[in-house]
Design a protein around this motif. Sequence first.
Motif, mmCIF file in Angstrom:
data_model
loop_
_atom_site.group_PDB
_atom_site.id
_atom_site.type_symbol
_atom_site.label_atom_id
_atom_site.label_comp_id
_atom_site.label_asym_id
_atom_site.label_seq_id
_atom_site.Cartn_x
_atom_site.Cartn_y
_atom_site.Cartn_z
ATOM 1 N N TYR A 5 0.813 -0.960 0.105
ATOM 2 C CA TYR A 5 -0.063 0.025 0.111
ATOM 3 C C TYR A 5 1.033 1.313 -0.201
ATOM 4 O O TYR A 5 0.628 2.212 0.769
ATOM 5 C CB TYR A 5 -0.925 -0.046 1.188
ATOM 6 C CG TYR A 5 -1.904 -1.135 1.253
ATOM 7 C CD1 TYR A 5 -2.813 -1.269 0.223
ATOM 8 C CD2 TYR A 5 -1.704 -2.288 2.016
ATOM 9 C CE1 TYR A 5 -3.896 -2.353 0.161
ATOM 10 C CE2 TYR A 5 -2.372 -3.551 1.954
ATOM 11 C CZ TYR A 5 -3.523 -3.359 0.997
ATOM 12 O OH TYR A 5 -4.092 -4.499 0.998
ATOM 13 N N HIS A 6 1.737 1.344 -0.849
ATOM 14 C CA HIS A 6 2.697 2.542 -1.035
ATOM 15 C C HIS A 6 2.011 3.555 -1.741
ATOM 16 O O HIS A 6 0.793 3.616 -2.012
ATOM 17 C CB HIS A 6 3.942 2.289 -1.690
ATOM 18 C CG HIS A 6 3.804 1.607 -3.054
ATOM 19 N ND1 HIS A 6 3.420 2.458 -4.074
ATOM 20 C CD2 HIS A 6 3.747 0.409 -3.410
ATOM 21 C CE1 HIS A 6 3.307 1.577 -5.410
ATOM 22 N NE2 HIS A 6 3.544 0.346 -4.926
ATOM 23 N N ASN A 7 2.365 4.952 -1.706
ATOM 24 C CA ASN A 7 1.967 6.195 -1.972
ATOM 25 C C ASN A 7 1.157 5.752 -3.560
ATOM 26 O O ASN A 7 0.019 6.322 -3.755
ATOM 27 C CB ASN A 7 3.003 7.176 -2.342
ATOM 28 C CG ASN A 7 3.201 7.602 -0.521
ATOM 29 O OD1 ASN A 7 2.633 7.359 0.283
ATOM 30 N ND2 ASN A 7 4.009 8.638 -0.556
ATOM 31 N N ARG A 8 1.956 5.383 -4.608
ATOM 32 C CA ARG A 8 1.328 5.317 -5.983
ATOM 33 C C ARG A 8 0.176 4.476 -5.816
ATOM 34 O O ARG A 8 -0.754 4.985 -6.634
ATOM 35 C CB ARG A 8 2.423 4.924 -7.054
ATOM 36 C CG ARG A 8 1.678 5.087 -8.289
ATOM 37 C CD ARG A 8 1.606 6.440 -8.810
ATOM 38 N NE ARG A 8 0.884 6.430 -10.040
ATOM 39 C CZ ARG A 8 0.108 7.485 -10.359
ATOM 40 N NH1 ARG A 8 -0.478 8.360 -9.584
ATOM 41 N NH2 ARG A 8 -0.486 7.278 -11.444
ATOM 42 N N ILE A 9 -0.040 3.356 -5.392
ATOM 43 C CA ILE A 9 -1.184 2.507 -5.150
ATOM 44 C C ILE A 9 -2.359 3.253 -4.441
ATOM 45 O O ILE A 9 -3.472 3.311 -5.130
ATOM 46 C CB ILE A 9 -0.863 1.230 -4.266
ATOM 47 C CG1 ILE A 9 -0.211 0.431 -5.096
ATOM 48 C CG2 ILE A 9 -2.192 0.778 -3.772
ATOM 49 C CD1 ILE A 9 -0.421 -0.123 -6.180
ATOM 50 N N LEU A 10 -2.056 4.119 -3.310
ATOM 51 C CA LEU A 10 -3.113 4.796 -2.794
ATOM 52 C C LEU A 10 -3.456 6.148 -3.837
ATOM 53 O O LEU A 10 -4.660 6.216 -3.673
ATOM 54 C CB LEU A 10 -2.478 5.265 -1.797
ATOM 55 C CG LEU A 10 -2.224 4.200 -0.457
ATOM 56 C CD1 LEU A 10 -1.650 4.830 0.787
ATOM 57 C CD2 LEU A 10 -3.372 3.383 -0.047
ATOM 58 N N HIS A 112 3.549 -1.404 -10.293
ATOM 59 C CA HIS A 112 3.280 -0.955 -8.932
ATOM 60 C C HIS A 112 2.487 -2.148 -8.081
ATOM 61 O O HIS A 112 2.787 -2.053 -6.754
ATOM 62 C CB HIS A 112 2.484 0.362 -8.828
ATOM 63 C CG HIS A 112 3.206 1.356 -9.444
ATOM 64 N ND1 HIS A 112 4.425 1.803 -9.004
ATOM 65 C CD2 HIS A 112 2.724 2.194 -10.558
ATOM 66 C CE1 HIS A 112 4.704 2.986 -9.804
ATOM 67 N NE2 HIS A 112 3.825 3.178 -10.643
ATOM 68 N N LEU A 113 1.869 -3.146 -8.602
ATOM 69 C CA LEU A 113 1.196 -4.046 -7.895
ATOM 70 C C LEU A 113 2.163 -5.461 -8.006
ATOM 71 O O LEU A 113 1.778 -6.397 -7.498
ATOM 72 C CB LEU A 113 -0.179 -4.482 -8.666
ATOM 73 C CG LEU A 113 -1.032 -3.449 -8.673
ATOM 74 C CD1 LEU A 113 -2.203 -3.382 -9.425
ATOM 75 C CD2 LEU A 113 -1.524 -3.235 -7.246
ATOM 76 N N GLU A 114 3.360 -5.357 -8.486
ATOM 77 C CA GLU A 114 4.402 -6.286 -8.487
ATOM 78 C C GLU A 114 4.254 -7.054 -7.055
ATOM 79 O O GLU A 114 4.324 -8.319 -6.967
ATOM 80 C CB GLU A 114 5.586 -6.409 -8.966
ATOM 81 C CG GLU A 114 6.248 -7.500 -9.303
ATOM 82 C CD GLU A 114 7.564 -7.083 -10.286
ATOM 83 O OE1 GLU A 114 8.027 -7.796 -10.914
ATOM 84 O OE2 GLU A 114 7.741 -5.844 -10.508
ATOM 85 N N PRO A 115 4.471 -6.499 -5.921
ATOM 86 C CA PRO A 115 4.587 -6.848 -4.414
ATOM 87 C C PRO A 115 3.571 -7.865 -3.931
ATOM 88 O O PRO A 115 3.611 -8.593 -3.257
ATOM 89 C CB PRO A 115 4.798 -5.722 -3.484
ATOM 90 C CG PRO A 115 5.415 -4.635 -4.548
ATOM 91 C CD PRO A 115 4.564 -4.910 -5.933
ATOM 92 N N VAL A 116 2.415 -7.683 -4.875
ATOM 93 C CA VAL A 116 1.121 -8.356 -4.334
ATOM 94 C C VAL A 116 1.419 -9.988 -4.664
ATOM 95 O O VAL A 116 0.635 -10.794 -4.231
ATOM 96 C CB VAL A 116 -0.165 -8.029 -5.397
ATOM 97 C CG1 VAL A 116 -1.344 -8.837 -4.736
ATOM 98 C CG2 VAL A 116 -0.525 -6.528 -4.904
ATOM 99 N N ALA A 117 2.420 -10.373 -5.506
ATOM 100 C CA ALA A 117 2.575 -11.413 -5.884
ATOM 101 C C ALA A 117 3.067 -12.431 -4.492
ATOM 102 O O ALA A 117 2.686 -13.653 -4.322
ATOM 103 C CB ALA A 117 3.618 -11.744 -6.750
ATOM 104 N N ASP A 118 3.457 -11.974 -3.527
ATOM 105 C CA ASP A 118 3.946 -12.409 -2.250
ATOM 106 C C ASP A 118 2.773 -12.558 -1.358
ATOM 107 O O ASP A 118 2.805 -13.115 -0.178
ATOM 108 C CB ASP A 118 5.048 -11.420 -1.534
ATOM 109 C CG ASP A 118 6.178 -11.506 -2.383
ATOM 110 O OD1 ASP A 118 6.512 -12.466 -2.910
ATOM 111 O OD2 ASP A 118 7.103 -10.446 -2.270
ATOM 112 N N TYR A 119 1.519 -12.341 -1.784
ATOM 113 C CA TYR A 119 0.282 -12.300 -0.945
ATOM 114 C C TYR A 119 -0.740 -12.907 -1.632
ATOM 115 O O TYR A 119 -1.740 -12.132 -2.260
ATOM 116 C CB TYR A 119 -0.215 -10.738 -0.402
ATOM 117 C CG TYR A 119 1.083 -10.272 0.404
ATOM 118 C CD1 TYR A 119 1.185 -10.342 1.771
ATOM 119 C CD2 TYR A 119 1.988 -9.486 -0.280
ATOM 120 C CE1 TYR A 119 2.051 -9.744 2.512
ATOM 121 C CE2 TYR A 119 2.994 -8.806 0.567
ATOM 122 C CZ TYR A 119 3.096 -9.011 1.766
ATOM 123 O OH TYR A 119 4.063 -8.546 2.691
#
Length: 152
Positions: A5-10, A112-119
Amino acid sequence: MSELYHNRILELAAEIPHVGRLADAEGSVTKVSRVCGSVVHVDLKLDEAGETVTEIAVDPKACALGQAATSILAEHAPGAPISEIIATRDALKAMLKDGGPPPEGRFWELRHLEPVADYPPRHASTMLAFDAAVAAIEEALQKRAAAREAAE
């Protein structure tokens, strides 16, 4: 979780274009994530040849990740070839589930959603907008095919 949930996502989640409905939509689909309850509705229209999205309206009731993906879709779908939207949906899924590279081209901000892969529990909500858009495209094309068949 903070990396999700970093700034660009928000920012993307807060600035969703084309929110609402299209009264004369050719394709109209709602997708729901059974895991978290997020919901995204997509209405769209295609060009005369049925190859390009001309208009889109979205109605997301989703987490910030689902809203961010919806924002990217809604911003860049008008004028996009349907083949590109389908390829982007497939690339997003591969990025989340198989460690594939982020989508490129007009939908590049999906990176920007690449970290979602870990969840994994967040994959479904992140995919909702593109899954709904592809289903709406398929519905629009099926309606056109049925109308042509009825006219023959």
